[in-house]
Design an enzyme around this catalytic site. Structure first.
Site, PDB file in Angstrom:
ATOM      1  N   TRP A 189       0.842  -1.205   0.000  1.00  7.58           N
ATOM      2  CA  TRP A 189       0.000   0.000   0.000  1.00  7.58           C
ATOM      3  C   TRP A 189       0.878   1.256   0.000  1.00  7.58           C
ATOM      4  O   TRP A 189       0.531   2.263  -0.624  1.00  7.58           O
ATOM      5  CB  TRP A 189      -0.900  -0.009   1.254  1.00  7.58           C
ATOM      6  CG  TRP A 189      -1.722   1.246   1.405  1.00  7.58           C
ATOM      7  CD1 TRP A 189      -2.966   1.471   0.916  1.00  7.58           C
ATOM      8  CD2 TRP A 189      -1.355   2.448   2.101  1.00  7.58           C
ATOM      9  NE1 TRP A 189      -3.402   2.730   1.247  1.00  7.58           N
ATOM     10  CE2 TRP A 189      -2.437   3.351   1.968  1.00  7.58           C
ATOM     11  CE3 TRP A 189      -0.227   2.855   2.803  1.00  7.58           C
ATOM     12  CZ2 TRP A 189      -2.406   4.628   2.532  1.00  7.58           C
ATOM     13  CZ3 TRP A 189      -0.202   4.131   3.356  1.00  7.58           C
ATOM     14  CH2 TRP A 189      -1.288   5.002   3.221  1.00  7.58           C
ATOM     15  N   HIS A 190       2.012   1.160   0.673  1.00 12.74           N
ATOM     16  CA  HIS A 190       2.862   2.347   0.792  1.00 12.74           C
ATOM     17  C   HIS A 190       3.520   2.750  -0.524  1.00 12.74           C
ATOM     18  O   HIS A 190       3.898   3.905  -0.693  1.00 12.74           O
ATOM     19  CB  HIS A 190       3.945   2.126   1.854  1.00 12.74           C
ATOM     20  CG  HIS A 190       3.425   2.226   3.241  1.00 12.74           C
ATOM     21  ND1 HIS A 190       2.826   1.173   3.872  1.00 12.74           N
ATOM     22  CD2 HIS A 190       3.366   3.273   4.095  1.00 12.74           C
ATOM     23  CE1 HIS A 190       2.448   1.560   5.082  1.00 12.74           C
ATOM     24  NE2 HIS A 190       2.750   2.836   5.239  1.00 12.74           N
ATOM     25  N   GLY A 191       3.676   1.812  -1.422  1.00 13.07           N
ATOM     26  CA  GLY A 191       4.282   2.208  -2.683  1.00 13.07           C
ATOM     27  C   GLY A 191       4.552   1.020  -3.569  1.00 13.07           C
ATOM     28  O   GLY A 191       4.658  -0.119  -3.100  1.00 13.07           O
TER      29      GLY A 191
END
Lengths: 318, 479
Positions: free
Chosen positions: B327-329
């Site tokens: 989700w963060h990247g």
């Protein structure tokens, strides 16, 4: 009294009082240390590239003109006229920039004049550098330009850890302090007149060919016949339009003048003759009479002196 | 628009002057809030507003359709998830997947370059896309589960989705928490306004004074592809990044919560002194709480949580952590970061070391140190630019390469070392203070009341103003 019990009100009052106190005194060493240098630099050239005002005298050239021509100092000799410094770092005198310069001129002014400051670099084929030094400033998104215009104040300048640490370490070492203070070059930006003043006591005189080539290594070196002929043609057109065109060679460290002439294969005598034949007025400048801080740019004090000298010549010709 | 920019100051000044004029009528209030939020977001790039509108409309219509046609609600939920995840996938992960397909294809001597066929506007990651798509999805999931009645007013819904304080970097607010609040006009009392002021001042202090200054050293250290420096130096840099990301993100959350309070709304707390945790489980109940609880409620529990047995619980936790990582990247380093936390959490669940340590004298101090070491090591994976860099840095840290040599004068100057330790010290002392008083109410503590008095707050504000550096964006903007 009831209002004073409100913590937010107290917070605001304390904050305003302290901000006023700090801004009007020198308790915090905040000014002139160029902490936000890049931001101020970008802001200055963005405003300049998107300038919409018109002036009686517009100076154009590369970074040397940007730092060396002080419209403030010129006004003293040219009362009633409005000069503006429209110079950008790294630019050549190509057609695009010459037209942009003309756009800043007040065509209704009876004393309209363009002041061109030449270095050999400004006559090289550096059209491509416009992309780097002009168009990014000219083509900023509308929101960014609006932000810059809306936040154009010179208050609450920040200090920095670096600066405070420097001050702290100097206390115990006054010799070092003196030496480092002398080596500081502090930009003072005049957004309203376009002048990028350099405050410094540094004087550098010794330069090698490598110094010059390294500085301009990312662009083509060598005078461009196309740039020169387009420039002379434009001078002719301006002359016909009734615009006075003045030219001068920007003062460099004497060693650099020889090096740049050699590297860029520049024949100044021939150029000056052509320039004057096109209708321009040449202002001879004795480079040795002005001290540069880094070989290429004058300090604020020297720039004022040069600008005053140039303004006197312009005054006599207008 | 960045919170830490001059233009935001002007924007918020105008907004809060006009807010009382629009607050009485529901529709007027919502439309004003939406207009301001769209301006706030569009300042970055107006084109990407269309994504928020599309995301919002998908869920608004899906939720109404679920209510109108309950028999087909599964289909509408599917369409909602497809739409949101499709947008997220297209803008966040497509380039990453295309590049990896190209790499894999090159092993069998095939030249597949999907990136060339990707439209240019999809190559830019829209700010805050992970936040508003998750927020929007949670609305339709809650409606599907019967936890929320859908709103029939599109302005009401968009006022919730686009509310500018939390639009680009969270906290991820649940519709069931915010939609009812938006229906009412809550008076902004002296106390509420003051709480907002405290949060905003502390938020800016954390971001501008702490995170931005530490960020200079961290960026310089990680910028070198050739890793140099001793293990101890990298422990210092890793600790510095731990503080930077905490102050950067929690600073943003504090500002968001403070601004909401000034409007009369409550946004749930997003960080609860995470570096005072005594286990990783504890850490995840304190760090980015809105995202952790999102994954808990919409991924971990629907997968079965830990109700289907110990091993199933471990599997579900690992899946949740991997998804949280990605989700963060769109990068394998984020996936590895998630995997690293999954591994540490698994060890914690199997060995139950935090509980055991808590039963011995000073055990909670040991537990705190062990937890911090794990978190810091994982942050290296999160921050590193590449796999080789991760391996190089971690090997130096774990083997303590160079012994007690910090590299002062080589990797870091004396001046920078003083500045860095000063900034780290401020935050860690604050966390430790909270750690030692975990059983007491922090809000009533001497330090808290003194730090939050008007004069103390002015000092923080002045330090922030006069020590602000070049405006840098918040780290979580890119997620």
């Amino acid at each position: 009294m009831l209002l004073w019990k409100n913590r937010s009100v107290r917070f605001l009052v304390y904050l305003l009082i302290l901000l006023f106190a700090l801004e009007t005194t020198d308790i915090i060493p905040v000014k002139k240390q160029g902490y936000n240098r890049l931001k101020s630099y970008n802001r200055h050239y963005t405003l300049k590239a998107n300038q919409s005002d018109h002036y009686d005298i517009v100076a154009f050239g590369d970074s040397s003109v940007s730092t060396d021509i002080s419209p403030e100092a010129m006004v003293a000799s040219l009362p009633g006229l409005r000069p503006y410094n429209f110079a950008f770092p790294g630019l050549s005198m190509n057609k695009t920039m010459l037209m942009a310069t003309e756009d800043r001129l007040d065509v209704t002014s009876p004393s309209k004049a363009i002041l061109l400051g030449f270095s050999t670099h400004t006559l090289t084929d550096a059209e491509q550098v416009n992309n780097k030094y002009y168009y990014p400033f000219k083509n900023v998104p509308f929101t960014e330009l609006l932000t810059i215009r809306l936040t154009g104040y010179d208050l609450l300048n920040p200090t920095s850890f670096d600066y405070l640490y420097w001050l702290w370490t100097q206390k115990s070492n006054p010799t070092k302090k003196k030496k480092e203070a002398k080596e500081q070059i502090i930009p003072i930006i005049h957004d309203d007149t376009g002048w990028f003043e350099l405050e410094s006591d540094v004087v550098k005189t010794e330069f090698s060919r490598e110094d010059y080539v390294n500085k301009y290594k990312d662009i083509a070196l060598g005078i461009s016949p196309t740039v020169v002929s387009e420039l002379l043609e434009q001078v002719r057109i301006w002359h016909q339009k009734g615009i006075r065109v003045f030219g001068f060679r920007v003062p460099l460290a004497p060693a650099l003048i020889d090096i740049s002439d050699e590297v860029d294969q520049f024949n100044q005598n021939q150029f000056v003759t052509d320039f004057m034949q096109s209708g321009g007025t040449w202002i001879p400048i004795n480079s040795k009479g002005y001290k540069t801080v880094d070989g290429f740019h004058l300090s604020g004090r020297e720039a004022r002196r040069l600008s005053k000298d140039i303004a006197e010549v312009i005054k006599s010709k207008l | 628009m960045l919170f830490n920019s001059e233009i935001f100051f002007i924007f918020s000044l105008i907004f809060f002057c006009l807010w009382p004029l629009f607050v009485r009528n529901n529709n007027t209030r919502w439309i004003f809030l939406i207009a301001a939020s769209f301006l706030f977001y569009g300042w970055w790039d107006f084109r990407y507003l269309s994504l928020i509108i599309v995301c919002g409309m998908i869920d608004f219509i899906a939720a109404l359709s679920m209510e109108g046609f309950p028999r087909y609600r599964k289909i509408f939920l599917f369409l909602s998830l497809l739409g949101n995840l499709g947008i997220l996938f297209s803008f966040k992960y497509l380039t990453f997947i295309s590049e990896n397909i190209k790499i894999l294809a090159s092993f069998v001597h095939l030249d597949i370059s999907l990136t060339q066929h990707t439209p240019e506007f999809m190559l830019v990651l829209p700010v805050g896309i992970s936040f508003y798509t998750f927020q929007s999805m949670s609305y339709s999931i809650d409606v599907y589960n019967g936890n929320l009645k859908p709103t029939r007013n599109v302005f009401h819904y968009f006022a919730y989705l686009s509310m500018f304080p939390q639009l680009v970097a969270g906290p991820i607010i649940r519709a069931k928490d915010m939609l009812p609040q938006l229906l009412k006009v809550r008076p902004v009392t002296e106390s509420l306004f003051w709480e907002g002021t405290v949060l905003i001042t502390h938020g800016f202090f954390k971001k501008i004074f702490i995170a931005d200054h530490i960020g200079i050293f961290v960026s310089a250290a990680f910028a070198n592809t050739h890793v140099a420096g001793s293990g101890l130096y990298w422990w210092l840099i890793a600790l510095a990044f731990s503080i930077q990301i905490y102050c950067d993100f929690s600073g943003y959350s504090d500002i968001a919560r403070g601004l909401a309070k000034w409007m009369g709304y409550e946004i749930p707390i997003n960080f609860n002194h995470p570096y005072s945790s005594i286990s990783l489980r504890d850490f995840w109940t304190r760090w980015h709480i809105s995202l952790s609880s999102w994954f808990r409620d919409y991924v971990y529990i629907p997968l079965g949580g830990s109700k289907k047995g110990f091993l199933h619980g471990l599997r579900n936790m690992a899946i949740t952590m991997l998804l949280s990582g990605i989700w963060h990247g769109a990068s394998l380093t984020f996936l590895l970061w998630g995997a690293c936390h999954a591994l540490f959490l698994s060890i914690e669940r199997i060995t139950r070391w935090p509980e055991k340590l808590n039963n011995i004298p000073f055990g909670h101090w040991v537990a705190w140190i062990v937890t911090m070491l794990q978190v810091i090591l994982a942050w290296v994976i999160f921050r590193a630019e590449s796999f080789p860099q991760i391996v190089d840095i971690l090997s130096r840290m774990i083997t303590f390469q160079g012994g007690i040599k910090l590299g002062i004068g080589e990797q870091i100057s004396v001046r920078d070392f003083y500045i860095l330790t000063f900034l780290i010290g401020i935050v860690m002392l604050r966390e430790l203070y909270f750690f030692t008083r975990a059983n007491q109410s922090f809000k009533n503590s001497f330090i808290y009341t003194k730090l939050c008095g008007p004069f103390a707050l002015v000092v923080l504000a002045l330090v922030t103003i006069y020590f602000r550096g070049t405006t840098s964006e918040f780290i979580y903007f890119r997620f």
